[in-house]
Each structure stands twice: as C-alpha cells, then as structure tokens.
Design a protein around this motif. Sequence first.
Motif, PDB file in Angstrom:
ATOM      1  N   VAL A 146      41.011  32.025  40.236  1.00  0.00           N
ATOM      2  CA  VAL A 146      41.786  32.095  38.921  1.00  0.00           C
ATOM      3  C   VAL A 146      41.270  33.711  38.009  1.00  0.00           C
ATOM      4  O   VAL A 146      41.304  34.454  38.627  1.00  0.00           O
ATOM      5  CB  VAL A 146      42.918  31.422  37.877  1.00  0.00           C
ATOM      6  CG1 VAL A 146      43.320  32.644  36.523  1.00  0.00           C
ATOM      7  CG2 VAL A 146      43.640  30.874  38.380  1.00  0.00           C
ATOM      8  N   ARG A 147      39.697  32.922  37.825  1.00  0.00           N
ATOM      9  CA  ARG A 147      38.872  34.155  37.949  1.00  0.00           C
ATOM     10  C   ARG A 147      38.127  35.112  38.065  1.00  0.00           C
ATOM     11  O   ARG A 147      38.035  35.717  37.757  1.00  0.00           O
ATOM     12  CB  ARG A 147      37.607  32.845  36.468  1.00  0.00           C
ATOM     13  CG  ARG A 147      37.345  32.167  35.417  1.00  0.00           C
ATOM     14  CD  ARG A 147      37.147  31.378  34.791  1.00  0.00           C
ATOM     15  NE  ARG A 147      37.447  30.386  33.951  1.00  0.00           N
ATOM     16  CZ  ARG A 147      37.040  29.595  33.285  1.00  0.00           C
ATOM     17  NH1 ARG A 147      35.264  29.205  33.190  1.00  0.00           N
ATOM     18  NH2 ARG A 147      37.247  28.664  32.515  1.00  0.00           N
ATOM     19  N   ILE A 148      38.301  34.704  39.754  1.00  0.00           N
ATOM     20  CA  ILE A 148      38.074  35.530  40.927  1.00  0.00           C
ATOM     21  C   ILE A 148      38.901  36.482  40.774  1.00  0.00           C
ATOM     22  O   ILE A 148      38.862  37.963  40.793  1.00  0.00           O
ATOM     23  CB  ILE A 148      37.985  34.247  42.046  1.00  0.00           C
ATOM     24  CG1 ILE A 148      36.570  33.467  42.015  1.00  0.00           C
ATOM     25  CG2 ILE A 148      37.259  35.362  42.975  1.00  0.00           C
ATOM     26  CD1 ILE A 148      35.740  33.431  42.755  1.00  0.00           C
ATOM     27  N   PHE A 149      40.537  36.017  40.994  1.00  0.00           N
ATOM     28  CA  PHE A 149      41.368  36.836  40.550  1.00  0.00           C
ATOM     29  C   PHE A 149      41.073  37.863  39.539  1.00  0.00           C
ATOM     30  O   PHE A 149      41.186  38.923  39.752  1.00  0.00           O
ATOM     31  CB  PHE A 149      42.975  36.487  40.448  1.00  0.00           C
ATOM     32  CG  PHE A 149      43.434  35.997  42.029  1.00  0.00           C
ATOM     33  CD1 PHE A 149      43.080  37.137  43.127  1.00  0.00           C
ATOM     34  CD2 PHE A 149      43.578  34.438  42.414  1.00  0.00           C
ATOM     35  CE1 PHE A 149      43.237  36.466  44.656  1.00  0.00           C
ATOM     36  CE2 PHE A 149      44.185  34.327  43.771  1.00  0.00           C
ATOM     37  CZ  PHE A 149      43.889  35.496  44.886  1.00  0.00           C
ATOM     38  N   ASP A 150      40.510  37.579  38.005  1.00  0.00           N
ATOM     39  CA  ASP A 150      40.911  38.309  37.170  1.00  0.00           C
ATOM     40  C   ASP A 150      39.719  39.095  37.354  1.00  0.00           C
ATOM     41  O   ASP A 150      39.696  40.049  36.132  1.00  0.00           O
ATOM     42  CB  ASP A 150      40.613  37.377  35.578  1.00  0.00           C
ATOM     43  CG  ASP A 150      41.973  36.391  35.744  1.00  0.00           C
ATOM     44  OD1 ASP A 150      43.273  36.610  36.291  1.00  0.00           O
ATOM     45  OD2 ASP A 150      42.018  35.408  34.787  1.00  0.00           O
ATOM     46  N   ALA A 151      39.042  39.085  38.021  1.00  0.00           N
ATOM     47  CA  ALA A 151      37.542  39.324  37.424  1.00  0.00           C
ATOM     48  C   ALA A 151      38.111  40.853  38.157  1.00  0.00           C
ATOM     49  O   ALA A 151      36.707  41.869  39.192  1.00  0.00           O
ATOM     50  CB  ALA A 151      36.050  38.974  38.354  1.00  0.00           C
ATOM     51  N   GLY A 152      38.917  41.109  39.106  1.00  0.00           N
ATOM     52  CA  GLY A 152      38.846  42.024  40.275  1.00  0.00           C
ATOM     53  C   GLY A 152      39.177  41.908  42.223  1.00  0.00           C
ATOM     54  O   GLY A 152      39.504  42.883  42.837  1.00  0.00           O
ATOM     55  N   TRP A 153      39.211  40.584  41.646  1.00  0.00           N
ATOM     56  CA  TRP A 153      39.318  39.932  43.792  1.00  0.00           C
ATOM     57  C   TRP A 153      39.883  40.780  44.395  1.00  0.00           C
ATOM     58  O   TRP A 153      40.934  39.930  43.767  1.00  0.00           O
ATOM     59  CB  TRP A 153      38.671  39.281  43.345  1.00  0.00           C
ATOM     60  CG  TRP A 153      38.275  37.913  44.985  1.00  0.00           C
ATOM     61  CD1 TRP A 153      39.481  37.732  45.805  1.00  0.00           C
ATOM     62  CD2 TRP A 153      37.268  38.382  46.300  1.00  0.00           C
ATOM     63  NE1 TRP A 153      39.074  37.483  47.367  1.00  0.00           N
ATOM     64  CE2 TRP A 153      37.592  38.541  47.641  1.00  0.00           C
ATOM     65  CE3 TRP A 153      36.277  39.292  45.997  1.00  0.00           C
ATOM     66  CZ2 TRP A 153      36.994  38.136  48.327  1.00  0.00           C
ATOM     67  CZ3 TRP A 153      35.627  39.009  46.924  1.00  0.00           C
ATOM     68  CH2 TRP A 153      35.770  38.808  48.478  1.00  0.00           C
ATOM     69  N   ASP A 154      40.584  41.426  45.313  1.00  0.00           N
ATOM     70  CA  ASP A 154      41.445  42.016  45.905  1.00  0.00           C
ATOM     71  C   ASP A 154      41.608  41.661  47.476  1.00  0.00           C
ATOM     72  O   ASP A 154      41.498  42.717  48.042  1.00  0.00           O
ATOM     73  CB  ASP A 154      41.782  43.336  45.447  1.00  0.00           C
ATOM     74  CG  ASP A 154      41.232  44.430  45.838  1.00  0.00           C
ATOM     75  OD1 ASP A 154      40.268  43.811  46.438  1.00  0.00           O
ATOM     76  OD2 ASP A 154      40.847  45.595  46.032  1.00  0.00           O
ATOM     77  N   GLU A 155      41.265  40.723  47.689  1.00  0.00           N
ATOM     78  CA  GLU A 155      40.334  40.554  49.408  1.00  0.00           C
ATOM     79  C   GLU A 155      40.973  39.240  49.946  1.00  0.00           C
ATOM     80  O   GLU A 155      40.455  38.838  50.975  1.00  0.00           O
ATOM     81  CB  GLU A 155      38.490  40.636  49.542  1.00  0.00           C
ATOM     82  CG  GLU A 155      37.910  41.862  49.035  1.00  0.00           C
ATOM     83  CD  GLU A 155      37.054  42.237  49.578  1.00  0.00           C
ATOM     84  OE1 GLU A 155      35.700  41.160  50.950  1.00  0.00           O
ATOM     85  OE2 GLU A 155      36.533  43.016  48.601  1.00  0.00           O
ATOM     86  N   TRP A 156      42.510  39.231  49.369  1.00  0.00           N
ATOM     87  CA  TRP A 156      42.497  38.023  50.257  1.00  0.00           C
ATOM     88  C   TRP A 156      42.840  37.675  51.605  1.00  0.00           C
ATOM     89  O   TRP A 156      43.104  37.352  52.118  1.00  0.00           O
ATOM     90  CB  TRP A 156      43.472  37.517  49.265  1.00  0.00           C
ATOM     91  CG  TRP A 156      44.655  36.033  49.353  1.00  0.00           C
ATOM     92  CD1 TRP A 156      46.101  36.241  50.453  1.00  0.00           C
ATOM     93  CD2 TRP A 156      44.310  34.760  49.400  1.00  0.00           C
ATOM     94  NE1 TRP A 156      46.051  35.091  50.375  1.00  0.00           N
ATOM     95  CE2 TRP A 156      45.308  34.053  50.587  1.00  0.00           C
ATOM     96  CE3 TRP A 156      42.634  33.703  48.301  1.00  0.00           C
ATOM     97  CZ2 TRP A 156      45.545  32.811  49.683  1.00  0.00           C
ATOM     98  CZ3 TRP A 156      42.409  32.414  48.929  1.00  0.00           C
ATOM     99  CH2 TRP A 156      44.420  32.504  49.231  1.00  0.00           C
ATOM    100  N   PHE A 157      43.371  39.155  51.594  1.00  0.00           N
ATOM    101  CA  PHE A 157      43.242  39.262  53.238  1.00  0.00           C
ATOM    102  C   PHE A 157      42.964  39.655  54.170  1.00  0.00           C
ATOM    103  O   PHE A 157      42.811  39.793  55.020  1.00  0.00           O
ATOM    104  CB  PHE A 157      44.657  40.189  53.047  1.00  0.00           C
ATOM    105  CG  PHE A 157      46.356  39.358  52.435  1.00  0.00           C
ATOM    106  CD1 PHE A 157      47.123  38.440  52.872  1.00  0.00           C
ATOM    107  CD2 PHE A 157      46.377  40.135  51.195  1.00  0.00           C
ATOM    108  CE1 PHE A 157      48.384  38.071  52.232  1.00  0.00           C
ATOM    109  CE2 PHE A 157      47.379  39.392  50.245  1.00  0.00           C
ATOM    110  CZ  PHE A 157      47.768  39.002  50.979  1.00  0.00           C
TER     111      PHE A 157
END
Length: 562
Positions: A308-319
Amino acid sequence: MIKKLSFKTILIASLFVWAFVACNSEKEDGDVTDVVIYGGTSAAVTAAVQAKKMGKSVIVISPDTHLGGLTAGGLGWSDTGKKEVIGGLSREFYQRVYDKYQEDSAWNWEDKSEFGNKGQGTPALDGEFKTMWIFEPHVAEEVYDEWIAELGIEVLRDEWLDRDNGVSVEDGKITSIRTLSGKEFKGRMFIDATYEGDLMATAGVSYHVGREANSVYGEEWNGIQTGVYHHRHHFKALDQPIDPYWTPGDPSSGLLPRISGEHPGIKGEGDDKVQAYCFRMCMSNHPDNRIAFPRPANYDSTQYELLVRIFDAGWDEWFGKFDMIPNRKTDTNNHGPFSSDNIGMNYDYPDASYERRKEIIQEHRDYQSGLLYFVQNDPRVPEETQKEFQEWGLAKDEFTDNGNWPHQIYVREARRMIGKYVMTENELLQKKPTPESVGMGSYTIDSHNIQRYVDENGHVQNEGDIGVPLPGPYEIAYGSLVPKKEEITNLVVPVAVSSSHIAFGSIRMEPVFMILGQSATTAAILALDEGIAVQDVAYEKLKARLLEDGQVLTMADQIVSK
C-alpha cells in the motif's frame, strides 16, 4: 531304503540346478538398470531420452507427479539468452513445441495470426527447422510426456527418495536408492536431476547453501550486495523512501510484515541465505478461460501493508512482468520492490525435511495468492490498477488438478554441489578459461533479492538483486557436473551443479538444464561402457559424441543462419 542315483541322473540334476541358478542370476542382473535418474525436471527428461538413444536401460524416479519442472510449471517465457548456443535435445524440445503450435487445435482462445511475432514460428537459426520459445505450461508437459512415451521410458511418479538412509554406497559407488514407499532401484549409473540436489546430498557429496564470500573464489558479485541496485526490484526505484514501521518514524510500533529486523551483513561476505522463490503465474484475460483469484482461507490483508505504501508512493508498474504467451495467457514473474518474490521466507528450504518444505511451499502459495486477491479487491489499491487487474484471473485450462495453481514452485537456488570443478563468475565473464566444455550458457548473471531490511537511514530496502551483463556466451565445464572422485564415482549432477552462487544465477536457466541433462548422461554412459569413474572419462571422446548429437560446446559450434 535309500535308492542310489545313477551318474546320469546326478548330472542331469546338476545341470538343472546350474540352469536355475544361472537363470535367476540373469534375472537378478536384469533388475540392475544402467541409468537411474532421480527427479522430474526438464533435465531429467533429456537425461532419460539421451540414455535411451544411447541404447541403455533407464528409469526415471520422479518425486513430482508432473514432468518438466519449471518449464511445464509456468515458465513459458523461456530465459534463452543467445539461442545460437542452445543445441541437442534442448533445441529439439523447442522444435517439438513449435510443432504443437502448428496445429489449429492448439489455438483455443486466440487466433494464431494475432499472436504474431511474439514467439510463434520463430525461425531456427540453422534454417532447416523451426523452434518456439514461448508456450503454455500444458503444452510443455504434453511434449515431455509424449517424448517419454515415444521411447518407452519407464517413469515412476510421486516416488520420494528416503533421505535418511535410502542411498546405498559401496566402494565409492551408489549401488541402489530406495524411496519412502519402500521401492528399491539398483543401478550402474545415477543422475540427480532435482532442483534441490537431494540424491547427491544423501549420497554424501559435498555441497554449499547460500552465498560464498567474494574472497572464496576471487569474485566481485557473490556475497552480500548492500548498496547495489541493478534492476527495479528495490526501493530506490521509488520517488521517495518508505518507512518500515507501523507508525511511521516510531520503531517501537514494530516493523511491517515481511521486513527483517536483522542487520543485512557486510558487503562481500558470505551468508547461508538463498534468493527468493515464487510461482510463475499463468494468468488469462479471456472471459471464458479465467477464474477470479480466490480469497485464501487464511487471508490477512495486513501482510500487504508495505505494498500500500509503495502504491501511495506512485508505483505504477504492477503489470511490468505480464509476459504474454499463446492463447491470451501470461508467464507472470516478480517485478518491483514488493511483488511475487517471497523474500526471506525460504532460507531453510534446501536442507529442510519434506514436511518442512511442504510448509514453505504452502506459505509461498498463501502469500502469493493473497497478494493477487489483495490487489484485485482491497480498496486501498489505486483504482486504475485494480480495475485493469480485475480483467485477469487464473487460466482455467492450466494446472487443472491443482486448483489452476502451478504445481512447481520456482526453486531458483537450493543446494549446489562442490564438485571436481567449480564454475564462478570468472569463467562466465571470461576472465578465466573454462576446461572441457559440455555446453554453453548465455543469460545475464542474475540473482533475485535475498533480504528485505531496514537500512542505515531507517528506510526499508531490498538486497541481493543482481544483474551483470556478459561479454558473450560462456562454456560450462564437465567437472562442474561430477562430484570429487574421492566421494562418488558413478553420479552426475546436471541441475544442482558445482558453481558459486552468482555463477549459478546464469547457469540455472531451463534450456541450460536440458543441455546439461543430455551431456551429463552421455558422460555417464561413456564411463559405464569403459568401466571407469565418471571423473575419468576421456574428454575428447565425450566431446566427439556431444558434437555428434548436436550440442554446442564453443562459439565455433554455434547454430548459425544459412
């Protein structure tokens, strides 16, 4: 009254007894198999095929129900490196995969033309036949099963080596192995084709687990690698540091799950830790061939607080590692600072009991299946990512007897033999020549993360992920496939090969395992025919046979376009 027997009667009786003994001795000798292979990996299959092609009796004792290991277990986006150096039975496997995809019936969920240049119909480099390097798990398994059936090779599945006292050794030779079911298999030559090196370890062969210090073999990239950030699987890939504590800035609140509180160690020194495992996921986005990721029975959303904290930091490379294979499916691998790699949860796997290994495997499945469910359902996941991910699910037509979950965990590294010759980064980087090549590798020197810890600045960080480019393909020494002569003289080990941790990071690719399975078996049979130790095989004879069978031993032998 005792009747006196005539000489003729005695002679006939004696001949009968002799014939009976001879017949039973012959039967007893017949129970001794020329080549006994333990393991169900891709290397086990090519080893068995080579033994049969060389006219020897062979049996495969597989602890696995399914043949093919990772190649049939989800790793369909082959880590090939330079395809020019993949020869012999390894290349034949990819030819057989190609043949499968020439059949219209192979394309159930996608038109063949839509797959296009993503792998379909890749021309083989010798111009005479074609290969396909990208494939579905069930197709790989079909190829292996049909190959075995064509040659009439006996395979016993779900047979587990008795690792306590199931290996009999006499005068430096393995004479038989016994499984937990009580079955005994006598043999003249033995092959350990497991990822874990169970047979060689039980036989008393020397091995290593973990990373050697750089000083052991004069290396640079072995040992602890704090401060090294080669890929995007670390927290430096984010625009801001991540606090590791439940209450940011407050160590007394405790660490978030899956972060170690231990010091990572000193750079360049060794440890007993191994790189992270995961499952290579086969996902589908076809509405008629996908199953929604199920909620695990013991699901705990707090295990993914760090994500969650990684997503909140702007990570957008899930795929970022949804590599497409035929029929709208993926070979999905780890990508990013928090992904499918279950960092730090496998350290005891290599030497663990079967029961403990099953626990570790289940923990990895729980973690990874929970991760998929979390991203698809938790409201804290960015809406755009979640919406797109909801189009995916487990492929309904893969791993149908295992809840559509891969049957093979990715054992990237376990035990590694300390054999006659140890491959190191120096051979791979061509700082040292390699003696007596039996095959080639070409993939980047690669290790996944090994630790997740709190750095000196109080932030979370990963350690161990390495990617070192090669100057070109490298040769693999025959001595790395055989134990030291004073230990065992009739065993070859094509998977848990003799190499340093960082060298194994490149050698450990599935096409290479198939190459080494063939080469190791060839050497074992030459030794068997001459009645000598595998360590004493004349290299020129081995080389000649390997080249005859299509192996690529040097760059001069590479398969080139015509």
